[in-house]
Write a protein that holds these residues in place. Structure first.
Motif, PDB file in Angstrom:
ATOM      1  N   LEU B 160       3.110   2.443   4.781  1.00  0.00           N
ATOM      2  CA  LEU B 160       3.719   3.391   5.689  1.00  0.00           C
ATOM      3  C   LEU B 160       4.242   4.565   4.876  1.00  0.00           C
ATOM      4  N   TYR B 161       3.876   5.765   5.339  1.00  0.00           N
ATOM      5  CA  TYR B 161       4.430   6.934   4.686  1.00  0.00           C
ATOM      6  C   TYR B 161       5.183   7.737   5.733  1.00  0.00           C
ATOM      7  N   THR B 162       6.422   7.979   5.469  1.00  0.00           N
ATOM      8  CA  THR B 162       7.269   8.693   6.413  1.00  0.00           C
ATOM      9  C   THR B 162       7.601  10.058   5.834  1.00  0.00           C
ATOM     10  N   PHE B 163       7.449  11.077   6.663  1.00  0.00           N
ATOM     11  CA  PHE B 163       7.724  12.431   6.186  1.00  0.00           C
ATOM     12  C   PHE B 163       8.110  13.283   7.382  1.00  0.00           C
ATOM     13  N   ASP B 186      -9.001   3.755   8.369  1.00  0.00           N
ATOM     14  CA  ASP B 186      -8.301   2.646   9.014  1.00  0.00           C
ATOM     15  C   ASP B 186      -6.821   2.998   9.115  1.00  0.00           C
ATOM     16  N   VAL B 187      -6.472   3.711  10.174  1.00  0.00           N
ATOM     17  CA  VAL B 187      -5.085   4.154  10.333  1.00  0.00           C
ATOM     18  C   VAL B 187      -4.557   3.607  11.651  1.00  0.00           C
ATOM     19  N   PRO B 188      -3.944   2.463  11.655  1.00  0.00           N
ATOM     20  CA  PRO B 188      -3.492   1.874  12.914  1.00  0.00           C
ATOM     21  C   PRO B 188      -2.377   2.676  13.579  1.00  0.00           C
ATOM     22  N   ASP B 189      -1.510   3.253  12.831  1.00  0.00           N
ATOM     23  CA  ASP B 189      -0.400   3.971  13.451  1.00  0.00           C
ATOM     24  C   ASP B 189      -0.251   5.348  12.830  1.00  0.00           C
ATOM     25  N   ALA B 190      -0.136   6.372  13.729  1.00  0.00           N
ATOM     26  CA  ALA B 190       0.283   7.693  13.277  1.00  0.00           C
ATOM     27  C   ALA B 190       1.118   8.253  14.407  1.00  0.00           C
ATOM     28  N   VAL B 191       2.325   8.648  14.099  1.00  0.00           N
ATOM     29  CA  VAL B 191       3.221   9.111  15.153  1.00  0.00           C
ATOM     30  C   VAL B 191       2.628  10.362  15.809  1.00  0.00           C
ATOM     31  N   THR B 192       2.514  10.310  17.131  1.00  0.00           N
ATOM     32  CA  THR B 192       1.987  11.456  17.857  1.00  0.00           C
ATOM     33  C   THR B 192       3.159  12.292  18.368  1.00  0.00           C
ATOM     34  N   ASP B 204      -1.467  16.461  18.799  1.00  0.00           N
ATOM     35  CA  ASP B 204      -0.812  16.492  17.490  1.00  0.00           C
ATOM     36  C   ASP B 204      -0.569  15.065  17.037  1.00  0.00           C
ATOM     37  N   PRO B 205      -1.098  14.585  15.974  1.00  0.00           N
ATOM     38  CA  PRO B 205      -1.913  15.285  15.000  1.00  0.00           C
ATOM     39  C   PRO B 205      -3.386  15.312  15.370  1.00  0.00           C
ATOM     40  N   GLN B 206      -4.101  16.112  14.705  1.00  0.00           N
ATOM     41  CA  GLN B 206      -5.539  16.184  14.874  1.00  0.00           C
ATOM     42  C   GLN B 206      -6.213  15.383  13.769  1.00  0.00           C
ATOM     43  N   GLU B 227      10.721  13.927  12.063  1.00  0.00           N
ATOM     44  CA  GLU B 227      10.214  12.789  11.297  1.00  0.00           C
ATOM     45  C   GLU B 227       8.985  12.179  11.949  1.00  0.00           C
ATOM     46  N   VAL B 228       7.943  12.033  11.168  1.00  0.00           N
ATOM     47  CA  VAL B 228       6.754  11.325  11.625  1.00  0.00           C
ATOM     48  C   VAL B 228       6.354  10.351  10.523  1.00  0.00           C
ATOM     49  N   SER B 229       5.440   9.465  10.875  1.00  0.00           N
ATOM     50  CA  SER B 229       4.978   8.542   9.835  1.00  0.00           C
ATOM     51  C   SER B 229       3.542   8.150  10.113  1.00  0.00           C
TER      52      SER B 229
END
Lengths: 762, 493, 154
Positions: B160-163, B186-192, B204-206, B227-229
């Protein structure tokens, strides 16, 4: 030397003052060469493996040395080690022989002072070879006291340098007490002989000092403590009492006993334990005899003499009775268990299984003598016989020493070490006598020297001396029994040739034994790959380093005591028991935990705050020194304390077999050791094919299951397996219940795994 | 000895974790500090590269002076706690990359909790209304965290990378976007984020292959964060070096440069759910699947390196291979055991190189020498290695003077001292350089040391040895000739 | 202990000549019992012998040797005293007792050795040891002895 000075054809170098110097220099060079050979022959292990501490006890010595070097002498003296014998701890400073550690500590600091900051590990590794060089020198001195032939000393030094009996305990890396103790033993004997010969307080004082050093270095000092009094006693009985004997013995005893009491571990033993009473008794006897002799000189009356003799006997008997009384009443400690096992080899097996379980305390097998001493063993009696022929005080010593040491070496494998020096001395005397007889003429002794100790093919000097010998047959004829054959070229060359061959064979044998039998660090195993290259099996260090890096600093590790020192040294983790087997009960507790069912073992382990359990398992690799093979000793030792709970009989099948396969007894199969050894092992093999390569047994299809432990680490070749002791269950269930509850889950998983394997086969 | 060494160094490294903050704080600002708002970010494009196990961020930003006076101090804010993990920050003029980097230094407030700043000083003050394109790049160490934190031995690992979707800035940003470069699809989670935030009103994101784009956003206030991750598959070890000590020992007499590196590694990857199972490990060895365990380290050494060794606290590690030929010198090391998540492994490696490959005599003076070595070697891994702290010691010959050095690696300290070792009288001149938050991309950066080694110093060693041996002979001669026997004296008298 | 007791007998007389007479019988009584051929004649013999020894000693011993003997007697007395104290009052600081006692015993045997080495009758035995050498050895031995004792007494 006498023969040399007689020499008519000898050169300038061998005569007069300059001749003395030349010979001295030559001797020095030869001795240095011998020392170098002695050191070099012990470096096989460093070359073949690396500069590493070997086996078990050296790891403790190494750890103690590091502590000494880092914390200074006084802290070392008061060192209480809470990382061993958890939860008891050990007063290490007071329960070890500090001589070895102090020696290497001093060397370390001296070298640092000379701005040679050598790593303490390398000092420890190379200490034994360095001292073996000194031992060779001490043997030279000792032998030179025995005989006038200078070649005997050099021969003895050469023998001592390379004989496997001594190398076995002094290869590079075997950083044990014996490493320096044998040098001290031989040197103390040399000083003793010197003292007896000269009757000098100074030599006896040095003898006492070195005796004190010896006491601080090795428990085997008791050998000296009893041998010197015996020598004195025998001399008195032979009617050879002399003021020299009085001076040397009493000085040695008075100073040496005080010196030995400085070592905390020895403490009051010299006045309390029976092992030391012989020395005290002889001391008293000498006072009596000395006084009587003095009175005799004052009044030489025959009748008076007999009266006094009677008096001496009675006092001696009274003193002996007093001693027995004291022993019985308990003021003086009775003989120690190890001592009893010297007289009765079955004693230990019955009474102290822990002593018997150590392989080096077993009686010696006959081939071991030939293996360790080779040709010396048959030259040895000849040397002893020669001592009988010229029976001076010092020769009496040789005879006593050889008789005693031969017996002890036969009883206990490790005491081969004490026999080796005397064998070397006696054999060298015999051989040098033979060589002298067959080579002697003007300067043959010098000829014999290089041939003997360089051991080599140089037949040059031999033939040269033969020519010289033939030139003056008359002088020879007068020296020995007039058998004509001895003086012919044929017999001479045959004898010298034969002995040169023997010596060469001896060197070959020594090299072979050293390189093959005694140079394995046992921490690292070596095997040969099919292409002949060496493959190193490093499972021990893999697992120890894993412990060191990935467990908590204070995680307690339970293992059988053999591995205690290694865990302390390499893994740096507290252990329950280790090779300093001072507390039999504690060891038996571990034995009980290993040999009982899980339900019994778990509370024991919880009580002792065990975090990890380490076992050695050789089944995969065929490594026979594993814990299942040692298991019976654990059972026996545990049985000694809890005869009701652990029974050796239960581990044998009805037919009296010790088995691990399908037919193993239920007790065996349920024991913690068995379960830990074979846990998950059958998953390595196709179903039902699991094989134990050490015991050649096919294991049950169903592997054992563990509920209170979980596998934490297994080394590459499965030699070391480490298990973590589970915490108490969160829900307060027993681990068995919890395990049963989760069974369903487990089944699913194992099914999956099976599926995967099928896939691979396809 | 080594044990204590190890322990003490462990301590140092512990301290180091904290001191990374304090040691660097050369500019202490008051806790109420707010950067003056005389800059504005006209356009900002941030690239975050997540392909390695450390995060590399490159920010290209067009800045404009909106104040009335010429300004030269540009502040870059970091969230509390991150500044100690920022390494290799470099800022340069994008239009003029040859000109070299600007001075960038830490300017932290004295309070730990508030925002911390990097201060970038422009070489020439930017005139009012003037614009400049800054290219700022830096690494953030230890910012990927495995989630779940415990996995099975052969499972895939997700990190997990949070930024912040808005690039942190101390100034108003007119237009900005953030591009992520991931190592996998293989990206199961990306904060939309809601479409309303996006300037173009798009999703968002594209996503496009392995890259994600957040933004563009416009008119973002100074200090605004969103904050997104992302959580993506990264079944590789997160190798983290707590401390690397490196010794470079120059010997003119031996014609040799000896290198030694002491590593204290840990694997930040997900720890094992159950304990280590050798059976599963051996079975998986056939397929050799990607694993979060560190199994091998490769050191590409300088060509011509020889006599390598690989040891740890308890001796030689036999599982190493050294392949050397005319074109390469590769040292392949296998730790004693596979280093799974949460496990540690410390070891030392060393090798020798020929002096002529590293040291040149200066043309100007006969006593001047120049040494050129890599600042660090270390292993070169596909997934990268991050170093919390690197201490490089250059041990020059005894008697070397006038030591100067040059390197492009940002250092936090350098000291010169004496190091006493074999047969030294005074001790060898030692230069000790410390850098923090270094990554293996800096392997090729060089360290150039210039020193004078006078002729007289060169003969100190042989003379010392000669003197020592002479002393031994004299002493033995004297002792040999002493007449200590008391008896003979009496005879003479 | 026994030997010293015996040896003290001939030297005690210088102070109390009468005690010699009273002590020698006790010694002589034990002797007959050992040789089992006990008789009154033996007792007289013993007395005569003791007197003979004493006279011989007074006549033939050089002054220097007598000095040594006196020292030995003193040491023996001190040793006995310590032993008696130990038996009566207990041996609580055992190392202190041991070091004190062994200091006396050690010094005693060292002195006895010196006496033997310097004795002209033993010239043949100690060819290579001159009187000075013997004394130097004695000092050396005593130094070691007392170093250990001091170290041990704590």
């Amino acid at each position: 030397m006498a023969a040399i000075s007689q020499g008519t054809g000898s050169k300038f170098f061998f005569e007069g003052e300059s001749g003395r110097n030349t010979r001295g220099l030559l001797r020095l060079i030869i001795l240095v060469t011998i020392a170098a050979a002695a050191v070099a022959s012990r470096l096989f292990s460093v070359i073949r493996f690396e500069s590493i501490i070997h086996e078990f006890d050296p790891w403790f010595n190494f750890r103690a040395t590091k502590y000494l070097v880092n914390n200074g002498f006084y802290n070392f003296w008061d060192w209480f080690d809470d990382r061993t014998w958890h939860p008891l701890g050990r007063v290490t400073g007071g329960t070890l022989y500090p001589g070895l550690m102090v020696t290497s500590g001093i060397i370390y600091h001296v070298l640092r002072l000379l701005s040679m900051p050598i790593d303490i590990r390398n000092i420890c590794v190379l200490l034994a070879p360095a001292f073996s060089g000194l031992t060779a020198f001490a043997t030279y001195l000792l032998t030179s006291e025995m005989t006038t032939s200078p070649s005997a000393g050099l021969l003895a030094a050469a023998f001592m340098g390379i004989t496997p009996g001594y190398i076995s305990r002094s290869v590079a890396g075997s950083y044990d007490n014996e490493a320096i103790a044998i040098f001290l033993l031989v040197f103390t004997f040399y000083l003793w002989i010197k003292a007896v010969k000269e009757g000098s307080i100074m030599w006896a004082g040095f003898c006492a000092l070195f005796y004190g050093y010896m006491v601080s270095a090795w428990g085997g000092y008791v050998f000296i403590t009893n041998l010197l009094p015996l020598h004195a006693f025998v001399l008195i009985c032979m009617g050879r009492f002399s003021p020299r004997l009085y001076v040397s013995y009493t000085t040695w005893y008075a100073l040496g006993t005080l010196a030995s009491m400085q070592v905390p571990f020895v403490g009051f033993l010299p006045v309390r334990s029976s092992d030391h009473m012989a020395a005290l008794g002889v001391f008293g006897l000498l006072q009596l005899v000395g006084f009587t002799e003095w009175v005799r000189t004052q009044l030489p009356s025959k009748q008076f003499q007999t009266l006094l003799r009677g008096l001496v006997l009675v006092v001696f008997a009274a003193a002996f009775g007093f001693l027995v009384l004291l022993t019985v009443s308990g003021t003086i400690a009775p003989w120690s268990g190890r001592f009893y096992s010297l007289w009765d080899t079955a004693y230990a097996k019955v009474h102290i299984p822990i002593i018997a379980s150590v392989s080096e305390h077993q009686p010696t097998a006959w081939p071991a003598f030939f293996f360790d001493l080779n040709m010396l063993i048959w030259l040895f009696p000849a040397g002893v016989y020669m001592c009988f022929r010229t029976l001076k005080d010092e020769h009496v010593f040789i005879v006593i020493y050889s008789v005693l040491a031969s017996y002890f070496a036969g009883v206990m494998v490790r005491l081969m070490l004490t026999l080796t020096p005397i064998v070397c001395v006696a054999a060298a005397m015999a051989l040098s006598n033979i060589l002298d007889i067959f080579l002697v003429a003007e300067q043959p002794v010098e000829g014999a020297q290089p041939q003997a100790n360089g051991n080599p093919r140089a037949n040059g000097p031999t033939t040269a001396t033969e020519k010289l010998a033939s030139a003056i047959p008359d002088t020879l004829r007068s020296t020995k029994t007039p058998v004509v054959g001895i003086y012919s070229y044929l017999s001479k060359s045959a004898m010298t040739g034969a002995f040169t061959a023997y010596l060469l064979l001896f060197v070959l044998h020594c090299t072979w034994v050293t390189s093959n039998a005694y140079s394995s660090p046992s921490v690292v195993l070596a095997s040969r790959l099919p292409d002949g290259s060496q493959h190193i099996i490093d499972d021990y260090r893999e697992a120890y380093y894993w412990l060191r890096q990935n467990t908590h600093q204070t995680a307690k590790v339970m293992s059988w005591w053999d591995y205690g020192y290694q865990i302390g040294g390499m893994a740096d983790r507290p252990t329950l028991v280790d090779n300093n087997t001072w507390n039999n009960t504690h060891i038996a507790t571990v034995g009980k935990a290993m040999s009982s069912r899980e339900e019994v073992s778990y509370p024991i382990m919880r009580q002792h705050e065990v975090d990890y359990v380490l076992i050695v398992f050789g089944g995969l690799l065929g490594y026979s020194g594993d814990d299942i093979n040692k298991f019976l000793w654990m059972v026996r030792i545990a049985e000694g304390i809890w005869p009701d709970e652990v029974k050796e009989r239960d581990f044998f099948t009805a037919r009296g077999e010790y088995r691990v396969d399908e037919e193993a007894t239920p007790t065996m199969k349920n024991s913690l050791m068995y379960k830990m050894s074979y846990y998950n092992y059958n998953a390595l093999f196709p179903a039902g094919q699991a094989q134990d390569r050490v015991r050649g047994a096919k294991l049950p299809a169903q592997g054992p299951e563990l509920s209170t432990l979980e596998e934490a680490f297994t080394s590459e070749n499965w030699i070391i397996r480490i298990y973590k002791v589970k915490d108490l269950d969160n829900l307060g269930r027993s681990h068995q219940e919890a395990g049963a509850f989760e069974k369903g889950n487990k089944r699913k998983k194992s099914g999956k795994r099976r599926g995967a394997r099928v896939l691979r086969v396809d | 000895m080594r044990l204590i060494q190890w322990a003490s160094l462990g301590l140092i490294s512990l301290v180091a974790a904290d001191s990374n903050l304090t040691l660097e704080s050369r500019n202490i600002l008051p806790s109420t500090f707010k950067p003056p708002q005389h800059f504005q970010n006209v356009n900002l494009v941030r690239n975050i590269n997540l392909e390695k196990n450390y995060v590399r961020e490159t920010v290209n930003v067009v800045i404009e002076n909106v104040g009335k006076e010429a300004q030269s101090e540009y502040f870059l804010p970091f969230e509390p706690g991150t500044i100690a993990r920022i390494g290799g920050l470099e800022a340069r003029d994008k239009k003029d990359p040859e000109k070299g980097g600007f001075v960038a230094e830490v300017a932290v407030t004295d309070e730990q909790s508030s925002t911390q700043f990097y201060k970038i000083t422009l070489p020439t003050p930017l005139q009012p209304k003037g614009q400049l394109t800054l290219s700022i790049s830096y690494w953030t160490l230890a910012s990927l965290n495995p989630l779940p934190a415990q996995i099975g031995q052969t499972d895939k690992q997700y990190v997990l990378y949070t930024f912040s979707a808005y690039a942190p800035s101390a100034y108003l940003t007119q237009k900005q976007k953030t591009k992520l470069k991931l190592p996998t699809t293989d990206v199961p989670d990306a904060v939309t984020l809601p479409k309303s935030l996006n300037t173009e009103g798009k999703e968002d994101p594209q996503k496009q292959g392995t890259s994600f784009t957040y933004g563009p956003y416009s008119e973002i206030e100074a200090g605004a964060l969103q904050e997104v991750s992302v959580r993506y598959e990264f079944t590789k070890p997160l190798t983290h070096s707590k401390l690397l000590e490196r010794d470079v020992e120059v010997s003119h007499w031996g014609g040799n440069v000896a290198f030694e590196e002491r590593h204290w590694l840990t694997n930040r990857a997900a720890s094992l759910k159950n304990h280590f199972s050798r059976v599963a490990y051996q079975q998986s060895a056939y397929y050799n699947p990607p694993m979060a365990a560190l199994k091998e380290l490769r050191f590409p050494l300088a060509i011509g390196s020889e006599d390598p060794y690989f040891i740890d606290d308890i001796g030689n590690v036999s599982t190493s291979r050294f392949r050397t030929n005319m074109r390469e010198a590769n040292l392949e090391l296998k730790p004693r055991y596979p280093v799974f998540g949460g496990w540690n492994y410390s070891f030392r490696v060393g090798w020798n190189g020929d002096l002529s490959g590293y040291v040149r005599r200066l043309k100007t003076g006969s006593d001047g020498f120049v040494l050129k070595v890599p600042f660090l070697d270390g292993p070169k891994q596909v997934e990268g290695i991050e170093y919390e702290r690197v201490v490089t010691r250059v041990i020059l010959p005894e008697g070397a003077i006038n030591v100067h050095f040059e390197t492009t690696i940002p250092l936090i300290s350098n000291t010169t001292s004496l190091h006493r070792t074999f047969m030294d009288t005074l001790g060898r001149t030692t230069l000790e350089l410390t850098a923090i938050n270094v990554v293996d991309e800096l392997r090729d950066r060089e360290l150039v040391v210039m020193y004078d080694y006078p002729f007289s110093a060169r003969f100190r060693k042989p003379l010392t040895i000669f003197g020592g041996i002479l002393l031994v002979f004299v002493v033995s001669w004297v002792v040999g000739n002493l007449d200590v026997s008391i008896g003979s004296k009496v005879k003479a008298a | 202990m026994a030997p010293k007791n015996r040896q003290s007998t001939p030297q005690q007389p210088p102070k109390l000549p009468t005690t010699t007479a009273s002590q020698t019988p006790s010694k002589s009584q034990s002797k007959p019992s050992t040789s089992s051929s006990s008789s009154v004649r033996n007792t007289q013999d013993a007395r005569q012998i003791a007197i003979g020894v004493w006279n011989n000693y007074i006549d033939a011993t050089p002054q220097r040797v007598k000095l040594l003997d006196a020292f030995m007697v003193f040491l023996m007395a001190v040793g006995l005293l310590q032993f008696v104290y130990c038996v009566i009052a207990g041996n609580y600081p055992f190392n202190a007792f041991l070091s004190g006692f062994s200091a006396t015993v050690g010094q005693f045997v060292l002195t006895a050795s010196l006496r033997m080495q310097t004795n002209a009758e033993n010239k043949a035995e100690f060819e290579r040891i001159s009187h000075e050498r013997a004394f130097a050895d004695y000092v050396f031995g005593s130094m070691i002895l007392h170093f250990f004792c001091v170290n041990f007494i704590n």
